[in-house]
Design a protein around this motif. Structure first.
Motif, PDB file in Angstrom:
ATOM      1  N   TRP A 183     -17.814  -4.589  -9.330  1.00 49.50           N
ATOM      2  CA  TRP A 183     -16.601  -3.771  -9.301  1.00 49.50           C
ATOM      3  C   TRP A 183     -15.391  -4.596  -8.842  1.00 49.50           C
ATOM      4  O   TRP A 183     -14.275  -4.388  -9.297  1.00 49.50           O
ATOM      5  CB  TRP A 183     -16.793  -2.487  -8.494  1.00 49.50           C
ATOM      6  N   GLU A 231     -13.702   3.772  -9.645  1.00 49.56           N
ATOM      7  CA  GLU A 231     -13.171   4.236  -8.337  1.00 49.56           C
ATOM      8  C   GLU A 231     -12.350   3.136  -7.659  1.00 49.56           C
ATOM      9  O   GLU A 231     -11.293   3.410  -7.091  1.00 49.56           O
ATOM     10  CB  GLU A 231     -14.324   4.679  -7.436  1.00 49.56           C
ATOM     11  N   GLY A 232     -12.845   1.898  -7.746  1.00 51.31           N
ATOM     12  CA  GLY A 232     -12.119   0.777  -7.138  1.00 51.31           C
ATOM     13  C   GLY A 232     -10.753   0.593  -7.786  1.00 51.31           C
ATOM     14  O   GLY A 232      -9.746   0.368  -7.109  1.00 51.31           O
ATOM     15  N   ILE A 267      -8.989   2.866  -9.492  1.00 56.35           N
ATOM     16  CA  ILE A 267      -8.109   4.013  -9.189  1.00 56.35           C
ATOM     17  C   ILE A 267      -7.591   3.920  -7.751  1.00 56.35           C
ATOM     18  O   ILE A 267      -6.417   4.199  -7.477  1.00 56.35           O
ATOM     19  CB  ILE A 267      -8.832   5.354  -9.467  1.00 56.35           C
ATOM     20  N   ARG A 268      -8.476   3.471  -6.832  1.00 53.76           N
ATOM     21  CA  ARG A 268      -8.031   3.287  -5.430  1.00 53.76           C
ATOM     22  C   ARG A 268      -6.870   2.316  -5.339  1.00 53.76           C
ATOM     23  O   ARG A 268      -5.996   2.423  -4.484  1.00 53.76           O
ATOM     24  CB  ARG A 268      -9.197   2.762  -4.575  1.00 53.76           C
ATOM     25  N   ALA A 269      -6.846   1.349  -6.261  1.00 48.80           N
ATOM     26  CA  ALA A 269      -5.758   0.353  -6.263  1.00 48.80           C
ATOM     27  C   ALA A 269      -4.496   0.912  -6.929  1.00 48.80           C
ATOM     28  O   ALA A 269      -3.500   0.196  -7.067  1.00 48.80           O
ATOM     29  CB  ALA A 269      -6.217  -0.908  -6.983  1.00 48.80           C
ATOM     30  N   GLY A 270      -4.558   2.172  -7.377  1.00 48.67           N
ATOM     31  CA  GLY A 270      -3.365   2.799  -7.944  1.00 48.67           C
ATOM     32  C   GLY A 270      -3.252   2.672  -9.453  1.00 48.67           C
ATOM     33  O   GLY A 270      -2.201   2.956 -10.034  1.00 48.67           O
ATOM     34  N   GLY A 274     -11.923  10.507 -10.964  1.00 46.08           N
ATOM     35  CA  GLY A 274     -10.455  10.518 -11.019  1.00 46.08           C
ATOM     36  C   GLY A 274      -9.856  10.011 -12.326  1.00 46.08           C
ATOM     37  O   GLY A 274      -8.646   9.761 -12.387  1.00 46.08           O
TER      38      GLY A 274
END
Ligand code: KIV
Length: 273
Positions: free
Chosen positions: A102, A134-135, A137-140, A184
Motif C-alpha cells: 500500500w 484507504e491509504g 484516500i487518507r492522503a486526500g 471511501g
C-alpha cells in the motif's frame, strides 16, 4: 454562449458525483489520452474524462493493458489535463503501480497527482486493494474503484468475457463493491457484468457506479473514446454504440490528400506564400 459550451459550466468535482447520484442525473464519462481529443470531449459537455490505461491498447497497440507504465500514464494525463476546463479528470493507476504494497501504491498515486494535476485516480480490484485505497484516500486523493472485467487481471480470467454471471462471483462482486464504498471510493466502474447485478450494486452503494457493458441502471456510463468514434477496427462488443465512423472519415481525407499531392493539386497559389 450558454449551456455546455460556455464558461458558465461549473468544474465537476467528486462531490458532484454524489450530488448527481442523489438527484438521479446520469453521469457521462469518456476516455481521452491527448490534448486535442480531451479539449473536444470536454467542450462537448462530458462530465468526466478517464485517462485510461486502455492507452496501452488504443494509443500504443499492445494486446493488453499490462505493459502500461506510471511514466506513460503521467505523459497522457498531463496532456489531457492541459485541455480540460470542466470535466472531472481521473487517471488510471497502471498494472504494478499499487499491487506490491500500500505504501508503494500511495507513493505512485501521489506522484501521479503531483505531476499531472488530475482530480482523482482509479484502481482495479475489490477487498484485496482496500488497504491501498484507504491509504490513498487518507492522503486526500479521491479514488474510483473498478470491478467486474478488470483488464489488468486478464491472464487470471483467461478472456474478455462477461464476469460475475454465476451466483458465487456475483456475491463476491457485491461484497467487493460494498467494501470499496465503505473505504471511501467516490465511484466504482463496473465493466462487463450482468445488468441486474449492476443495478443491485448501484442501489446498495452510496457512491456513483459507472457502467461499461453493465446495462442501463448504473449511475453513469463510460466508453473508450476511440471505440465510440468508430476509429478502432475489429472491436465490436455488444455494449459498444458507435456515434461516428471516423475510421472512414479519416481514411477518406488521407486518401484525398495523397491524391492531391501526387497530382500537384495541393497546395494552390492561394495556399502558398
Ligand atoms: O482503461 C480504460 O479505458 C478503462 C475503461 C474501460 C473503464 O478502465
Amino acid at each position: 454562449m450558454t449551456g455546455y459550451l460556455s464558461d458558465e459550466r461549473k468544474k465537476i468535482t467528486t462531490r458532484t458525483f454524489f450530488e448527481m447520484k442523489q438527484r438521479g442525473e446520469r453521469i457521462s464519462m469518456l476516455t481521452s489520452y491527448d490534448y486535442t481529443m480531451a479539449g473536444i470531449v470536454d467542450s462537448a459537455g462530458v462530465d468526466c474524462i478517464l485517462v485510461g490505461d486502455s492507452a496501452a491498447n488504443v494509443m500504443a497497440g499492445h494486446a493488453t493493458t499490462l505493459p502500461q507504465t506510471v511514466d506513460e500514464m503521467i505523459y497522457h494525463a498531463r496532456a489531457v489535463k492541459r485541455a480540460v476546463r470542466h470535466a472531472l479528470v481521473i487517471c488510471d493507476m497502471p498494472f504494478g503501480s499499487y499491487q506490491v504494497s500500500w505504501e508503494d501504491g500511495l507513493r505512485n498515486a501521489i506522484r501521479i497527482m503531483k505531476e499531472t494535476g488530475v482530480d482523482a485516480v482509479k484502481i482495479e480490484g475489490g477487498e484485496a486493494v482496500v488497504p491501498v485505497i484507504e491509504g490513498i484516500i487518507r492522503a486526500g486523493i479521491p479514488v474510483m474503484g473498478h470491478l467486474g472485467l478488470t483488464p489488468q487481471s486478464i491472464h487470471r480470467f483467461g478472456g474478455y468475457g462477461v464476469r460475475a454471471k454465476d451466483e458465487e462471483e456475483a456475491r463476491r462482486l457485491l461484497a467487493d463493491a460494498q467494501a470499496l464504498d465503505a473505504a471511501g471510493c467516490f465511484g466504482i466502474t463496473l465493466e462487463k457484468v450482468p445488468a441486474t447485478l449492476a443495478a443491485t450494486v448501484t442501489q446498495r452503494v452510496s457512491c456513483a457506479t459507472i457502467g461499461i457493458g453493465a446495462g442501463s441502471e448504473t449511475d453513469g456510463q463510460v466508453l473508450v473514446v476511440t471505440d465510440m468514434l468508430g476509429m478502432t477496427q475489429g472491436f465490436r462488443p455488444k455494449f459498444l454504440r458507435t456515434y461516428a465512423d471516423l475510421h472512414t472519415v479519416v481514411t477518406d481525407a488521407v486518401a484525398r490528400y495523397v491524391a492531391d499531392v501526387k497530382q500537384s493539386a495541393f497546395p494552390t497559389a492561394d495556399e502558398s506564400y
